[in-house]
Write an enzyme that holds these catalytic residues in place. Structure first.
Site, PDB file in Angstrom:
ATOM      1  N   HIS A 310       0.825  -1.264   0.041  1.00 42.07           N
ATOM      2  CA  HIS A 310       0.039  -0.107  -0.077  1.00 42.07           C
ATOM      3  C   HIS A 310       0.952   1.213   0.051  1.00 42.07           C
ATOM      4  CE1 HIS A 310       0.476  -0.275   4.436  1.00 42.07           C
ATOM      5  NE2 HIS A 310       0.553   1.007   4.290  1.00 42.07           N
ATOM      6  N   ASP A 354      -0.090  -7.221   0.951  1.00 46.51           N
ATOM      7  CA  ASP A 354       0.629  -6.216   1.450  1.00 46.51           C
ATOM      8  C   ASP A 354       1.708  -6.261   1.550  1.00 46.51           C
ATOM      9  OD1 ASP A 354       0.314  -3.668   1.977  1.00 46.51           O
ATOM     10  OD2 ASP A 354      -0.110  -3.734   4.330  1.00 46.51           O
ATOM     11  N   SER A 431       5.029   2.176   7.896  1.00 54.70           N
ATOM     12  CA  SER A 431       4.537   1.078   7.025  1.00 54.70           C
ATOM     13  C   SER A 431       5.767   0.674   6.362  1.00 54.70           C
ATOM     14  CB  SER A 431       3.431   1.394   6.032  1.00 54.70           C
ATOM     15  OG  SER A 431       2.241   1.798   6.992  1.00 54.70           O
TER      16      SER A 431
END
Length: 592
Positions: A310, A354, A431
Site C-alpha cells: 500500500h 500487502d 509502514s
C-alpha cells in the site's frame, strides 16, 4: 518505725498504703490448683482495694474538717447589728451599765486566748477586737456587741471544695487502675488462674512459645538468606525482563539495524473531474500529483528492498490512484556518505499480502538486515520498530514494545490476514519498516495500525500489527522470481453483496450478486452468468463477498470447488476449476 510498701506511717496508724497484702500469693506458693484458693486470693485483692479507698476518703474528710475549723468566722449569739452604734465621743463619760451575765451581755470566747474578753459587766471587753481600737459601747437592746461595718451584711458562704474532690477522684481512679494491673499480672502469671478462666496450660503455652520462637528464628534465617540473595541480584527493568537470554541491548540493536532501514517516497497521479457551472459542455478531467511516504528494509547488497504494497499501490483512497508514477528510496544520511536518494523500480507486489519488492542500483555498499524466524516469538517478548513516522522529518525514529499476540486474524480491506500484534508505536510512515527482536533480527514487516476511525468513536491506542517474517519470506521469493505470488486461486468474477434489506425489498436471496464475469476466467468456463446470485460454496452458505474470498483462500489454483447460484428462482450447482491469479489486472487498472 517499720516501712511497709509505699505507705507512710504516723506512729502506728497507717496514713496511706496501696501495697498488696502479704497473703496475696500464699495459696499459690506451693503450686496447688484449687479454684477455692484462687477465688479467695482474688477476693483479698479487691478487699484491699476497697479498704484503701475508704482510708483515702477518711483522710480527705479529716483534712477538710481541720481547715474549716481554722478558717471559720466567729459569730455572736444575737444577730442584731445596728448600722450606726451610739458610741459616746467623750471617753470620760461612763457608759450605762446593763444587768445580766457576761455571756448574755455580749461577752465572747476568744479561740486564740481561751478566755473571755469582757472586762466589765455588760461590755464586750475594754476594746472590741473588731472595733478598730475604739472603746466598746453599750450593748444594743437584746444583747450582743457592736460590729464594724466590715462585718455587716449576710454571712459568708462556705467555700467550694472542688479541688479536693478532684484530687480524691483522681486518687481513686489511680488506685483502681493499679489494682487492676496487679490482678491481671497475677492472673496471667499463675497456672491456677489460667485454668479458672479457661486459659491454656503453662506447658502448652511454653510449647507454643518455643514453636513461635523457632519459627521466628527460621523465618529470620530465611529472610537473611533472601536478603543476601537479593543483594547479589541486580534489579532489572521491563526491557531486560522481556528480552531473551543473551540478548543485545537496545543501542546495539539500533546501531545494527539502522543502516538497513530506508525511506520510501511514492508519487501518485490522481484524476479529478470538473463540471460546467450551468451544465453546458463536457466535463473536464484534471490530474494532480500526490506524494506518500513509508519505510523499507534492505534485504540484499545488490539493492533489493522490502516494503508494504500500500506504500506504492493505492487502492484504498477515494482517488484509487493505483500504482505510483515514481518511487524513490532514501538512505540514512548518518550511515552512508555521498548520494543517498535513488530511483527505484517495482519488482513485484501483492495487495492482498500487502508486500512489495523494490530494486535500486547504486555504488553504495548497502548493509542488508539480518532476518529471524517469527515462529520463535513469544507473547510478552521485547520487540523494536524503526521507521519514518509522519514523513522524513522524523527519519529513523525508534520505538519499543512487546509482542501482544501472535497469529491474530485481522480483516483489512476485505482481506483476512494473520498478523503479529504489538504495542510498539507504529504510525503513518512506519509502514514497511522492520519489527526487530532482541537479537537484532527482523522478524516482521510493520503493516497497519488500527485507529479510532476503525472502531467508530472508540478510543484505540497500542494496537499495531506486523506481517510475520516466516510468512513474508515465501511471498517475497515469489515476487522476486515471478513478479507475483503463485498459487493464488481466482474465480474470475466481480460481485456485490445482497444485504438483508435488499433481499426483502426485491425478493432475492442473500448472497453475492454477480455483476461481472471475466472472459475466459474460471467462472466463465463453468457457465456462471451476470445476474446470478452465489449462495453457497461446497454446500456452505455464504452471504458476503468477504466470506466468499475466505472460502476461496482455503484452496489453491487448480482445485475444483462447487458454487451454488440462484438463477430465475432456481438453485443451480456449478463446478469451478480455480485459476491462478495474475497481476495483469492490477497493472491494467493502474494504467487506467
Amino acid at each position: 518505725m517499720k516501712e511497709n510498701g509505699i505507705g507512710e506511717k504516723y506512729g502506728e496508724n497507717v496514713l496511706f498504703d496501696i501495697s498488696p497484702p502479704e497473703y496475696s500469693g500464699v495459696f499459690c506458693a506451693n503450686g496447688e490448683n484449687s479454684k477455692k484458693k484462687v477465688c479467695l486470693t482474688v477476693f483479698f485483692r479487691f478487699h484491699h482495694m476497697i479498704v484503701t479507698k475508704l482510708r483515702i476518703i477518711r483522710i480527705v474528710k479529716r483534712i477538710s474538717r481541720t481547715k474549716r475549723k481554722r478558717c471559720s468566722i466567729m459569730r455572736f449569739d444575737d444577730g442584731y447589728h445596728p448600722t450606726e452604734p451610739n458610741i459616746p465621743d467623750n471617753p470620760n463619760v461612763q457608759p450605762p451599765t446593763f444587768s445580766g451575765s457576761p455571756q448574755q451581755s455580749g461577752s465572747y470566747y476568744s479561740p486564740r486566748s481561751g478566755e473571755s474578753s469582757s472586762d466589765y459587766p455588760g461590755y464586750g471587753g475594754t476594746r472590741s477586737p473588731y472595733s478598730g481600737g475604739r472603746p466598746n459601747g453599750p450593748n444594743p437592746p437584746g444583747g450582743g456587741n457592736y460590729y464594724d461595718s466590715d462585718l455587716d451584711g449576710e454571712p459568708k458562704k462556705p467555700r467550694s471544695r472542688k479541688f479536693l474532690k478532684a484530687i480524691a477522684v483522681f486518687a481513686c481512679v489511680a488506685l483502681i487502675g493499679y489494682t487492676s494491673i496487679q490482678c491481671y499480672q497475677f492472673a496471667t502469671e499463675h497456672e491456677s488462674m489460667q485454668k479458672f478462666f479457661g486459659g491454656k496450660d503453662a506447658s502448652k503455652i511454653s510449647e507454643e512459645q518455643a514453636d513461635s520462637d523457632g519459627s521466628k528464628q527460621t523465618n529470620g534465617n530465611q529472610t537473611s538468606k533472601t536478603a543476601q540473595s537479593n543483594s547479589s541480584v541486580v534489579p532489572q527493568d521491563w526491557i531486560q525482563l522481556a528480552a531473551r537470554e543473551g540478548a543485545m541491548n537496545i543501542p546495539d540493536i539500533v546501531d545494527k539495524v539502522m543502516p538497513s532501514s530506508v525511506g520510501v517516497s511514492a508519487t501518485f497521479v490522481a484524476q479529478t473531474q470538473s463540471f460546467p457551472m450551468w451544465g453546458f459542455g463536457e466535463p473536464q478531467v484534471y490530474e494532480k500529483e500526490m506524494t506518500g511516504t513509508g519505510t523499507g528494509v534492505i534485504m540484499s547488497k545488490d539493492g533489493y528492498i522490502i516494503t508494504n504494497a500500500h506504500v506504492i499501490f493505492d487502492h484504498e483512497s477515494q482517488y484509487k490512484c493505483g500504482l505510483a508514477k515514481e518511487i524513490q528510496v532514501v538512505l540514512n544520511e548518518e550511515c552512508y556518505e555521498g548520494e543517498t536518494q535513488f530511483e527505484a523500480e517495482v519488482v513485484g507486489y501483492d495487495s492482498e499480502e500487502d508486500l512489495a519488492v523494490l530494486k535500486i542500483n547504486t555504488d553504495q555498499e548497502l548493509v542488508p538486515a539480518e532476518f529471524g524466524s517469527s515462529d520463535e516469538l513469544r507473547v510478552g517478548e521485547l520487540v523494536i520498530a524503526i521507521g519514518n513516522p509522519l514523513g522524513f522529518d522524523l527519519f529513523g525514529s525508534v520505538s519499543t514494545g512487546i509482542v501482544s499476540a501472535l497469529n491474530r486474524e485481522m480483516t483489512i480491506n476485505e482481506v483476512t490476514m494473520r498478523l503479529i500484534q504489538t504495542d510498539t508505536a507504529i504510525n503513518a510512515g512506519n509502514s514497511g519498516g522492520p519489527l526487530i527482536n532482541s537479537f537484532g533480527q527482523v522478524v516482521g514487516i510493520n503493516s497497519a495500525k488500527l485507529s479510532s476511525s476503525y472502531y467508530g468513536e472508540a478510543s484505540v491506542e497500542g494496537l499495531c500489527f506486523a506481517i510475520p517474517m516466516t510468512h513474508a519470506k515465501s511471498v517475497i521469493d515469489d515476487l522476486i522470481t515471478f513478479g507475483f505470488v503463485r498459487g493464488k486461486p481466482l474465480i474470475g468474477i466481480g460481485g456485490q453483496d445482497v444485504t438483508e434489506s435488499v433481499s426483502q425489498a426485491y425478493g432475492l436471496p442473500m448472497g453475492i450478486y454477480v455483476r461481472e464475469v471475466n472472459e475466459g476466467g474460471a467462472a466463465d468456463l463453468a457457465g456462471i452468468e451476470v445476474g446470478d446470485i452465489i449462495i453457497a460454496v461446497n454446500g456452505e452458505t455464504v452471504t458476503t463477498y468477504e466470506e466468499l474470498n475466505a472460502m476461496k483462500s482455503q484452496f489453491k489454483a487448480g482445485d475444483t470447488i462447487t458454487l451454488t447460484v440462484t438463477r430465475n428462482q432456481q438453485d443451480i450447482d456449478f463446478s469451478v476449476v480455480l485459476q491462478e491469479k495474475q497481476p495483469v489486472e492490477e497493472d491494467a487498472q493502474a494504467q487506467g
